[in-house]
Enzyme design. Structure first.
Site, PDB file in Angstrom:
ATOM      1  N   THR A 118       0.802  -1.217   0.000  1.00 50.98           N
ATOM      2  CA  THR A 118       0.000   0.000   0.000  1.00 50.98           C
ATOM      3  C   THR A 118       0.841   1.277   0.000  1.00 50.98           C
ATOM      4  OG1 THR A 118      -0.235  -0.132   2.399  1.00 50.98           O
ATOM      5  CG2 THR A 118      -2.003  -1.083   1.059  1.00 50.98           C
ATOM      6  N   CYS A 119       2.029   1.237   0.579  1.00 48.36           N
ATOM      7  CA  CYS A 119       2.883   2.435   0.582  1.00 48.36           C
ATOM      8  C   CYS A 119       3.345   2.803  -0.824  1.00 48.36           C
ATOM      9  CB  CYS A 119       4.101   2.225   1.471  1.00 48.36           C
ATOM     10  SG  CYS A 119       3.685   2.106   3.205  1.00 48.36           S
TER      11      CYS A 119
END
Length: 79
Positions: A45-46
């Site tokens: 997700t980063c």
């Protein structure tokens, strides 16, 4: 609802920013990984990255991706 779950799984947010996909930073990215088709997709997700194993059919991809999205959205402590 499925699109929002996919977005949540891939980016950590179920909503797009005001500028839409173009405003996402870093830009969304889909990559193949070296795992077999028995594994579920994974996301970072980063980095807004979705990693997909080598599935043998579209149906297998769809089934595994939906399972990962629904199971992955439970989060810690909710499972």
């Amino acid at each position: 609802a499925e699109r929002a779950r996919l977005l949540q799984f891939m980016t950590g947010s179920s909503q797009l920013p005001a500028g839409g996909f173009r405003a996402l930073r870093p830009s969304p990215n889909v990559q193949r990984n070296l795992k077999s088709g028995n594994h579920l997709p994974s996301a970072h997700t980063c980095f807004n990255t979705l990693e997909l194993p080598a599935y043998t059919s579209f149906e297998q991809l769809q089934t595994r991706l939906l399972l990962a999205c629904y199971e992955g959205n439970l989060g810690f402590g909710e499972a």
